[in-house]
Design an enzyme around this catalytic site. Structure first.
Site, PDB file in Angstrom:
ATOM      1  N   GLU A 142       0.805  -1.210   0.000  1.00 37.89           N
ATOM      2  CA  GLU A 142       0.000   0.000   0.000  1.00 37.89           C
ATOM      3  C   GLU A 142       0.843   1.266   0.000  1.00 37.89           C
ATOM      4  O   GLU A 142       1.951   1.300   0.542  1.00 37.89           O
ATOM      5  CB  GLU A 142      -0.985   0.008   1.152  1.00 37.89           C
ATOM      6  CG  GLU A 142      -0.373  -0.084   2.522  1.00 37.89           C
ATOM      7  CD  GLU A 142      -1.471  -0.068   3.581  1.00 37.89           C
ATOM      8  OE1 GLU A 142      -2.091  -1.118   3.774  1.00 37.89           O
ATOM      9  OE2 GLU A 142      -1.696   0.975   4.190  1.00 37.89           O
ATOM     10  N   CYS A 162      -0.798   3.432   8.466  1.00 38.61           N
ATOM     11  CA  CYS A 162       0.088   2.403   7.958  1.00 38.61           C
ATOM     12  C   CYS A 162      -0.469   0.993   8.119  1.00 38.61           C
ATOM     13  O   CYS A 162      -0.860   0.567   9.187  1.00 38.61           O
ATOM     14  CB  CYS A 162       1.399   2.644   8.682  1.00 38.61           C
ATOM     15  SG  CYS A 162       2.283   1.400   9.466  1.00 38.61           S
TER      16      CYS A 162
HETATM   17  N1  SAH Z   1       8.746   1.124  10.500  1.00 39.68           N
HETATM   18  C1  SAH Z   1       8.976   2.507  10.407  1.00 39.68           C
HETATM   19  C2  SAH Z   1       8.322   3.090   9.194  1.00 39.68           C
HETATM   20  C3  SAH Z   1       6.823   2.919   9.155  1.00 39.68           C
HETATM   21  S1  SAH Z   1       6.233   4.410   9.614  1.00 39.68           S
HETATM   22  C4  SAH Z   1       8.570   3.203  11.673  1.00 39.68           C
HETATM   23  O1  SAH Z   1       7.988   2.561  12.516  1.00 39.68           O
HETATM   24  O2  SAH Z   1       8.915   4.364  11.832  1.00 39.68           O
HETATM   25  C5  SAH Z   1       4.706   4.158  10.121  1.00 39.68           C
HETATM   26  C6  SAH Z   1       4.348   5.310  11.022  1.00 39.68           C
HETATM   27  O3  SAH Z   1       2.964   5.196  11.320  1.00 39.68           O
HETATM   28  C7  SAH Z   1       5.143   5.213  12.326  1.00 39.68           C
HETATM   29  O4  SAH Z   1       5.499   6.475  12.855  1.00 39.68           O
HETATM   30  C8  SAH Z   1       4.148   4.511  13.169  1.00 39.68           C
HETATM   31  O5  SAH Z   1       4.485   4.677  14.484  1.00 39.68           O
HETATM   32  C9  SAH Z   1       2.837   5.147  12.710  1.00 39.68           C
HETATM   33  N2  SAH Z   1       1.668   4.364  13.094  1.00 39.68           N
HETATM   34  C10 SAH Z   1       1.551   3.035  13.221  1.00 39.68           C
HETATM   35  N3  SAH Z   1       0.343   2.698  13.699  1.00 39.68           N
HETATM   36  C11 SAH Z   1      -0.353   3.840  13.874  1.00 39.68           C
HETATM   37  C12 SAH Z   1      -1.647   4.159  14.356  1.00 39.68           C
HETATM   38  N4  SAH Z   1      -2.493   3.207  14.764  1.00 39.68           N
HETATM   39  N5  SAH Z   1      -1.997   5.457  14.392  1.00 39.68           N
HETATM   40  C13 SAH Z   1      -1.153   6.429  13.981  1.00 39.68           C
HETATM   41  N6  SAH Z   1       0.084   6.185  13.521  1.00 39.68           N
HETATM   42  C14 SAH Z   1       0.489   4.906  13.471  1.00 39.68           C
HETATM   43 FE1  SF4 Z   2       6.811  -2.049  11.781  1.00 36.69          FE
HETATM   44 FE2  SF4 Z   2       6.499  -0.928  14.153  1.00 36.69          FE
HETATM   45 FE3  SF4 Z   2       7.022   0.617  12.030  1.00 36.69          FE
HETATM   46 FE4  SF4 Z   2       4.629  -0.624  12.280  1.00 36.69          FE
HETATM   47  S1  SF4 Z   2       5.452   1.006  13.578  1.00 36.69           S
HETATM   48  S2  SF4 Z   2       5.883  -0.499  10.449  1.00 36.69           S
HETATM   49  S3  SF4 Z   2       5.251  -2.585  13.258  1.00 36.69           S
HETATM   50  S4  SF4 Z   2       8.370  -0.938  12.954  1.00 36.69           S
END
Ligand code: SAH
Ligand code: SF4
Length: 343
Positions: free
Chosen positions: A90, A333
């Site tokens: 996605e 995400c």
């Molecule tokens: N793995 C990397 C890159 C993915 S970024 C990382 O974790 O930084 C995905 C972003 O969306 C991250 O900042 C993550 O913390 C955020 N994210 C994940 N789940 C979320 C949610 N339920 N609500 C808001 N942001 C979320």
């Molecule tokens: Fe992976 Fe955590 Fe980033 Fe989600 S927030 S993409 S589980 S590292």
């Protein structure tokens, strides 16, 4: 058949030489692919006919098909792409005033299993290739108004530092003038805090934006939300980020999702202040969490968000509150993939 987008310009020139073709045709092909949005060798009119045929026999340009797209009322469009090996990827395009930001995935699924994130829920499948990462950007550009994409963020599914080489190679092609020509300062890598990746990135000589998903300011809480914290705990992580900012003279952004009853109290704000108070080039980006029905977490209430933010502002922490985009289309995400997989 090979994906032509896996080659950078130098490598493609080498491939052309090996075919007995002039290397400058590689630059022309690059321009068709990344600037003009032409993906069929047949239409590359300044390439000799015979070479076009040879290219079509050896390489393909697009490997994904568009499975689905969802439009939010605020203009955000999320697309779900299907790979030849039946995986779904996605990506999101987010228009905002003068910017159009593309949000890219770096892997199919994610290994890291953060408890608030939909991306990890289906487990990890595989890394995306350089060509596939570029293809997300190409699809997003094609789906954006006037085909304009000004910023790219690696905030989709996956951990970019866990697919380091392919991500950096794709970024170099996105950044290059022969490629997508998007300035490095307009490209953001977001990481859950993989220390060796941050260290490597500091030596790339690229002016990228670095975001670190923090979400908690004590090891106890962060380890329950983000298991990766047990491997790379906060003290070492913050130290590495400071080194990164000293070496690159770039600001580091710390992402902090505010989750109801978990990490959004005034005490949590105080912990965050203590963690970052002597980090000059740090910025905190507060994010209202997205509600994902499969997970137990709910967004913090507006008044606790305000109290949290005001405390940081008064404490002179550089802080912003991100406006949530595309909420009506599950733009967070991993959410679309998750819903698609359930159907
Ligand atoms: N793995 C990397 C890159 C993915 S970024 C990382 O974790 O930084 C995905 C972003 O969306 C991250 O900042 C993550 O913390 C955020 N994210 C994940 N789940 C979320 C949610 N339920 N609500 C808001 N942001 C979320
Ligand atoms: Fe992976 Fe955590 Fe980033 Fe989600 S927030 S993409 S589980 S590292």
């Amino acid at each position: 058949m090979r994906d032509i987008k896996n080659f950078d310009l130098k490598e493609l020139e080498g491939e052309f030489l090996a075919l007995g073709a002039k290397p400058y045709h590689a630059r022309q092909v690059f321009s068709w692919l990344y600037k003009r949005g032409v993906w069929d060798f047949n239409y590359m009119s300044d390439i000799p006919q015979s070479l076009r045929k040879e290219l079509a026999d050896r390489f393909y340009v697009l490997g994904f098909r568009l499975l689905k797209h969802l439009d939010s009322q605020d203009g955000t469009r999320k697309i779900l792409l299907g790979s030849k090996d039946n995986n779904s990827i996605e990506a999101v395009v987010i228009p905002a005033k003068s910017r159009v930001t593309g949000c890219l995935s770096s892997q199919v699924g994610c290994k890291y299993g953060c408890s608030f994130c939909a991306s990890g829920m289906l487990g990890f499948k595989r890394d995306l290739t350089t060509g596939e990462i570029l293809e997300e950007a190409i699809y997003l550009k094609d789906n954006a108004l006037e085909n304009r994409l000004t910023h790219l963020v690696f905030m989709g599914t996956g951990e970019p530092m866990d697919n380091y080489d392919n991500v950096i190679k794709a970024i170099r092609i996105m950044n290059s003038s022969a490629g997508l020509n998007i300035g490095a300062r307009r490209i953001t890598i977001s990481t859950s805090g993989i220390i060796p990746g941050i260290e490597r990135l500091s030596s790339e000589g690229l002016q990228l934006e670095l975001s670190v998903s923090l979400h908690a300011a004590t090891d106890g809480l962060r380890s329950t939300l983000m298991p990766v914290n047990k491997v790379y705990p906060l003290r070492e992580l913050i130290y590495t980020c400071k080194e990164y900012s000293l070496k690159t003279r770039r600001q580091v952004t710390f992402e902090y999702i505010l989750i109801k009853g978990l990490n959004s109290s005034l005490r949590d704000a105080e912990d965050l202040f203590r963690l970052l108070k002597d980090f000059k080039l740090a910025k905190v980006n507060l994010i209202p969490s997205n509600y994902i029905p499969e997970l137990r977490f709910a967004p913090a209430a507006k008044d606790s968000v305000d109290i949290f933010k005001d405390y940081l502002v008064k404490s002179r922490i550089n802080v912003t509150l991100r406006k949530e985009r595309g909420e009506d289309i599950n733009a967070a995400c991993g959410q679309l993939r998750l819903n698609y997989a359930k159907n």
